[in-house]
Design an enzyme around this catalytic site. Structure first.
Site, PDB file in Angstrom:
ATOM      1  N   LYS A  81       1.431  -0.748   0.233  1.00 34.96           N
ATOM      2  CA  LYS A  81       0.083  -0.391  -0.172  1.00 34.96           C
ATOM      3  C   LYS A  81       0.467   1.220   0.313  1.00 34.96           C
ATOM      4  O   LYS A  81       1.606   1.353   1.420  1.00 34.96           O
ATOM      5  CB  LYS A  81      -0.597   0.409   1.510  1.00 34.96           C
ATOM      6  N   ASP A 115      -1.056  -2.321  -4.582  1.00 35.14           N
ATOM      7  CA  ASP A 115      -3.009  -1.786  -3.315  1.00 35.14           C
ATOM      8  C   ASP A 115      -3.302  -0.446  -4.109  1.00 35.14           C
ATOM      9  O   ASP A 115      -2.413   0.518  -4.182  1.00 35.14           O
ATOM     10  CB  ASP A 115      -3.220  -2.713  -1.950  1.00 35.14           C
ATOM     11  N   MET A 116      -5.219  -0.562  -3.632  1.00 36.81           N
ATOM     12  CA  MET A 116      -4.851   0.677  -4.284  1.00 36.81           C
ATOM     13  C   MET A 116      -6.309   0.936  -2.797  1.00 36.81           C
ATOM     14  O   MET A 116      -6.856   0.089  -2.414  1.00 36.81           O
ATOM     15  CB  MET A 116      -6.403   0.356  -5.428  1.00 36.81           C
ATOM     16  N   ARG A 165      -5.279  -5.747 -10.799  1.00 38.64           N
ATOM     17  CA  ARG A 165      -5.543  -6.641 -10.096  1.00 38.64           C
ATOM     18  C   ARG A 165      -7.536  -6.232 -10.335  1.00 38.64           C
ATOM     19  O   ARG A 165      -7.445  -4.594  -9.980  1.00 38.64           O
ATOM     20  CB  ARG A 165      -5.533  -6.567  -8.905  1.00 38.64           C
ATOM     21  N   LYS A 168     -13.535  -5.554  -6.599  1.00 38.78           N
ATOM     22  CA  LYS A 168     -14.386  -4.407  -6.035  1.00 38.78           C
ATOM     23  C   LYS A 168     -14.244  -2.968  -5.313  1.00 38.78           C
ATOM     24  O   LYS A 168     -14.838  -2.048  -6.106  1.00 38.78           O
ATOM     25  CB  LYS A 168     -16.225  -4.748  -5.674  1.00 38.78           C
ATOM     26  N   GLY A 169     -13.392  -2.699  -4.162  1.00 42.90           N
ATOM     27  CA  GLY A 169     -13.202  -2.045  -3.523  1.00 42.90           C
ATOM     28  C   GLY A 169     -13.719  -1.862  -2.587  1.00 42.90           C
ATOM     29  O   GLY A 169     -15.043  -3.108  -2.111  1.00 42.90           O
ATOM     30  N   ARG A 271     -12.121  -6.859   8.171  1.00 40.73           N
ATOM     31  CA  ARG A 271     -12.718  -8.934   8.132  1.00 40.73           C
ATOM     32  C   ARG A 271     -14.006  -8.563   8.238  1.00 40.73           C
ATOM     33  O   ARG A 271     -14.686  -9.251   7.576  1.00 40.73           O
ATOM     34  CB  ARG A 271     -12.203  -9.905   8.060  1.00 40.73           C
TER      35      ARG A 271
HETATM   36  C1  LIG Z   1      -7.385 -10.555  -3.560  1.00 40.66           C
HETATM   37  C2  LIG Z   1      -7.413  -9.671  -3.206  1.00 40.66           C
HETATM   38  C3  LIG Z   1      -7.268  -8.423  -3.227  1.00 40.66           C
HETATM   39  C4  LIG Z   1      -7.986  -7.379  -3.180  1.00 40.66           C
HETATM   40  N1  LIG Z   1      -7.733  -6.107  -2.926  1.00 40.66           N
HETATM   41  C5  LIG Z   1      -7.550  -4.888  -2.572  1.00 40.66           C
HETATM   42  C6  LIG Z   1      -7.206  -3.231  -2.907  1.00 40.66           C
HETATM   43  O1  LIG Z   1      -5.892  -3.450  -3.210  1.00 40.66           O
HETATM   44  N2  LIG Z   1      -8.281  -1.909  -2.924  1.00 40.66           N
HETATM   45  C7  LIG Z   1      -9.253  -2.210  -2.859  1.00 40.66           C
HETATM   46  O2  LIG Z   1     -10.395  -0.916  -2.613  1.00 40.66           O
HETATM   47  N3  LIG Z   1     -10.343  -4.302  -2.185  1.00 40.66           N
HETATM   48  C8  LIG Z   1      -9.430  -4.956  -2.268  1.00 40.66           C
HETATM   49  N4  LIG Z   1      -9.509  -5.660  -2.063  1.00 40.66           N
HETATM   50  C9  LIG Z   1     -10.959  -6.205  -1.281  1.00 40.66           C
HETATM   51  C10 LIG Z   1     -12.073  -5.719  -1.937  1.00 40.66           C
HETATM   52  O3  LIG Z   1     -12.642  -4.619  -2.871  1.00 40.66           O
HETATM   53  C11 LIG Z   1     -14.087  -6.122  -1.479  1.00 40.66           C
HETATM   54  O4  LIG Z   1     -13.974  -5.668  -0.640  1.00 40.66           O
HETATM   55  C12 LIG Z   1     -13.415  -8.028  -1.173  1.00 40.66           C
HETATM   56  O5  LIG Z   1     -13.317  -8.760  -1.657  1.00 40.66           O
HETATM   57  C13 LIG Z   1     -15.031  -8.170  -0.746  1.00 40.66           C
HETATM   58  O6  LIG Z   1     -15.240  -8.071  -1.929  1.00 40.66           O
HETATM   59  P1  LIG Z   1     -16.121  -9.414  -3.255  1.00 40.66           P
HETATM   60  O7  LIG Z   1     -15.640  -9.348  -4.545  1.00 40.66           O
HETATM   61  O8  LIG Z   1     -15.544 -10.900  -2.186  1.00 40.66           O
HETATM   62  O9  LIG Z   1     -17.898  -9.666  -3.204  1.00 40.66           O
HETATM   63  P2  LIG Z   1     -18.468 -10.546  -1.982  1.00 40.66           P
HETATM   64  O10 LIG Z   1     -20.315  -9.626  -2.119  1.00 40.66           O
HETATM   65  O11 LIG Z   1     -18.303  -8.442  -0.807  1.00 40.66           O
HETATM   66  O12 LIG Z   1     -18.539 -10.882  -0.964  1.00 40.66           O
HETATM   67  C14 LIG Z   1     -19.045 -12.025  -2.035  1.00 40.66           C
HETATM   68  C15 LIG Z   1     -19.267 -13.239  -1.076  1.00 40.66           C
HETATM   69  O13 LIG Z   1     -17.764 -13.450  -0.540  1.00 40.66           O
HETATM   70  C16 LIG Z   1     -17.600 -13.543   1.486  1.00 40.66           C
HETATM   71  N5  LIG Z   1     -16.347 -12.903   1.951  1.00 40.66           N
HETATM   72  C17 LIG Z   1     -16.427 -11.925   0.863  1.00 40.66           C
HETATM   73  N6  LIG Z   1     -15.129 -10.834   1.353  1.00 40.66           N
HETATM   74  C18 LIG Z   1     -15.160 -11.922   3.197  1.00 40.66           C
HETATM   75  C19 LIG Z   1     -14.050 -12.341   4.676  1.00 40.66           C
HETATM   76  N7  LIG Z   1     -13.412 -11.150   4.293  1.00 40.66           N
HETATM   77  N8  LIG Z   1     -14.788 -13.118   5.041  1.00 40.66           N
HETATM   78  C20 LIG Z   1     -16.264 -14.241   5.152  1.00 40.66           C
HETATM   79  N9  LIG Z   1     -16.615 -14.275   3.581  1.00 40.66           N
HETATM   80  C21 LIG Z   1     -15.933 -13.158   2.969  1.00 40.66           C
HETATM   81  C22 LIG Z   1     -19.144 -12.817   1.668  1.00 40.66           C
HETATM   82  O14 LIG Z   1     -19.840 -12.479   2.715  1.00 40.66           O
HETATM   83  C23 LIG Z   1     -20.022 -12.859   0.222  1.00 40.66           C
HETATM   84  O15 LIG Z   1     -20.724 -14.033   0.867  1.00 40.66           O
HETATM   85  C24 LIG Z   1      -9.469  -6.855  -2.313  1.00 40.66           C
HETATM   86  C25 LIG Z   1      -9.626  -8.334  -2.621  1.00 40.66           C
HETATM   87  C26 LIG Z   1      -9.219  -9.337  -2.769  1.00 40.66           C
HETATM   88  C27 LIG Z   1      -9.380 -10.953  -2.349  1.00 40.66           C
END
Ligand SMILES: Cc1cc2nc3c(=O)[nH]c(=O)nc-3n(C[C@H](O)[C@H](O)[C@H](O)COP(=O)(O)OP(=O)(O)OC[C@H]3O[C@@H](n4cnc5c(N)ncnc54)[C@H](O)[C@@H]3O)c2cc1C
Length: 289
Positions: A81, A115-116, A165, A168-169, A271
């Site tokens: 970051k 990372d963003m 990458r 969603k954010g 988380r």
């Molecule tokens: C590898 C990786 C790198 C990332 N890097 C960044 C970044 O640089 N900048 C940024 O703004 N965001 C980052 N994120 C976070 C991302 O933007 C989302 O906020 C996060 O991944 C949740 O969104 P989702 O796409 O999994 O969908 P969601 O709709 O939020 O989740 C889909 C399903 O997964 C489950 N779930 C999601 N997260 C968790 C968790 N932590 N524990 C248990 N269950 C969960 C939910 O309950 C739901 O059922 C990253 C995520 C990943 C996977």
């Protein structure tokens, strides 16, 4: 409520999502995850350092981490970051630290992804990426599908060697700049991924949203995108109901984002906010003690 929970009550939950506090504990976790067929990216937990000296210490920790990855023969790169290496203090401090890290990554033929973070840093992050990428092509960035600007950013950045990458954010952004509707964010995620893969870029598809993974996977199959143009990414510890193994079985690369370090508490709170169902587990833990 979350903020007043004592650290010990979060600790058992944190262990699911955080490799440990030390590099030694983290190496063991990465080896275990590698043995299951996944590649990894390591992140030292923390952001928004308060001084130039602190940013230099973190930069040194990242540089040392590349040595550890090489010495331990880990299948692993690093995500950082920019506010952790000084972007909120001064763009020049962050730029100098970033170049130190990129040089070290290059020395080891490894990779570094930025990372963003939240929107005040979006343009500065893209600018720093653009300043460095021609000299250090072993770097990548992140585009957030909830930001209305991201599809346009993908179009502008999508040159040969562009590695992003898509996620969603995670930050709480204003409606003027960010999509709020779940389906709209999913569609934007899909369109950004298509934009990159229809052009010259590499897409790291970072989501736990299984319907979205299915939709992208179907499109990848139907358009026969080659395996070296994309990978899937998830956060270490998030349950995925066997979907990751199915991706691996198709020959896809799947990378787990493995955070570690002293700042595990704040990361774990984030988380927990994403998955409030787990709060009942934490509270149970609190009362059982
Ligand atoms: C590898 C990786 C790198 C990332 N890097 C960044 C970044 O640089 N900048 C940024 O703004 N965001 C980052 N994120 C976070 C991302 O933007 C989302 O906020 C996060 O991944 C949740 O969104 P989702 O796409 O999994 O969908 P969601 O709709 O939020 O989740 C889909 C399903 O997964 C489950 N779930 C999601 N997260 C968790 C968790 N932590 N524990 C248990 N269950 C969960 C939910 O309950 C739901 O059922 C990253 C995520 C990943 C996977």
């Amino acid at each position: 409520m979350l903020r007043i929970l004592p650290r010990w009550s979060i600790h058992p939950f944190a262990k699911t999502y955080v490799a440990g506090e030390s590099v030694e504990e983290t190496v063991l976790v990465v080896k275990k995850v590698n043995n299951l067929g996944f590649t990894c990216t390591l992140d030292i937990l923390g952001e928004h350092v308060q001084s130039g000296a602190e940013s230099e210490n973190i930069t040194q920790e990242y540089c040392d981490l590349y040595d550890v990855i090489a010495n331990e023969n880990l299948d692993c790169n690093i995500s950082i970051k920019l506010t952790h290496i000084g972007l909120a203090l001064d763009k020049n401090i962050a730029a100098e630290n970033l170049v130190r890290i990129l040089r070290q990554a290059k020395l080891h033929s490894n990779f570094c992804r930025i990372d963003m973070e939240d929107s005040p840093y979006t343009q500065r992050t893209i600018d720093l990426y653009k300043d460095c990428v021609s000299k250090y092509p072993n770097m990548g960035i992140v585009l957030q599908a909830y930001l209305k600007r991201s599809l346009e950013d993908a179009r502008n950045l999508n040159r040969p060697g562009f590695n992003t990458r898509v996620c969603k954010g995670i930050y709480d952004e204003r409606e003027t700049i960010a999509l709020k509707d779940r389906a709209a964010i999913q569609n934007n995620f899909f369109n950004i991924t298509k934009e990159i893969l229809s052009g010259n870029g590499f897409a790291a598809i970072a989501t736990h949203d299984i319907p979205l993974i299915d939709r992208i996977d179907e499109w990848i199959e139907s358009t026969q995108v080659s395996l070296d143009r994309f990978e899937f990414q998830v956060l270490y510890g998030v349950p995925m109901s066997g979907r990751l193994e199915r991706l691996l079985n198709k020959g896809y690369t799947v990378r787990q984002y493995v955070p570690f370090g002293r700042d595990w508490f704040n990361y774990s709170l984030r988380r927990l906010k994403e998955n409030p169902k787990i709060i009942s587990y934490v509270l149970g833990n609190l009362f059982k003690r």
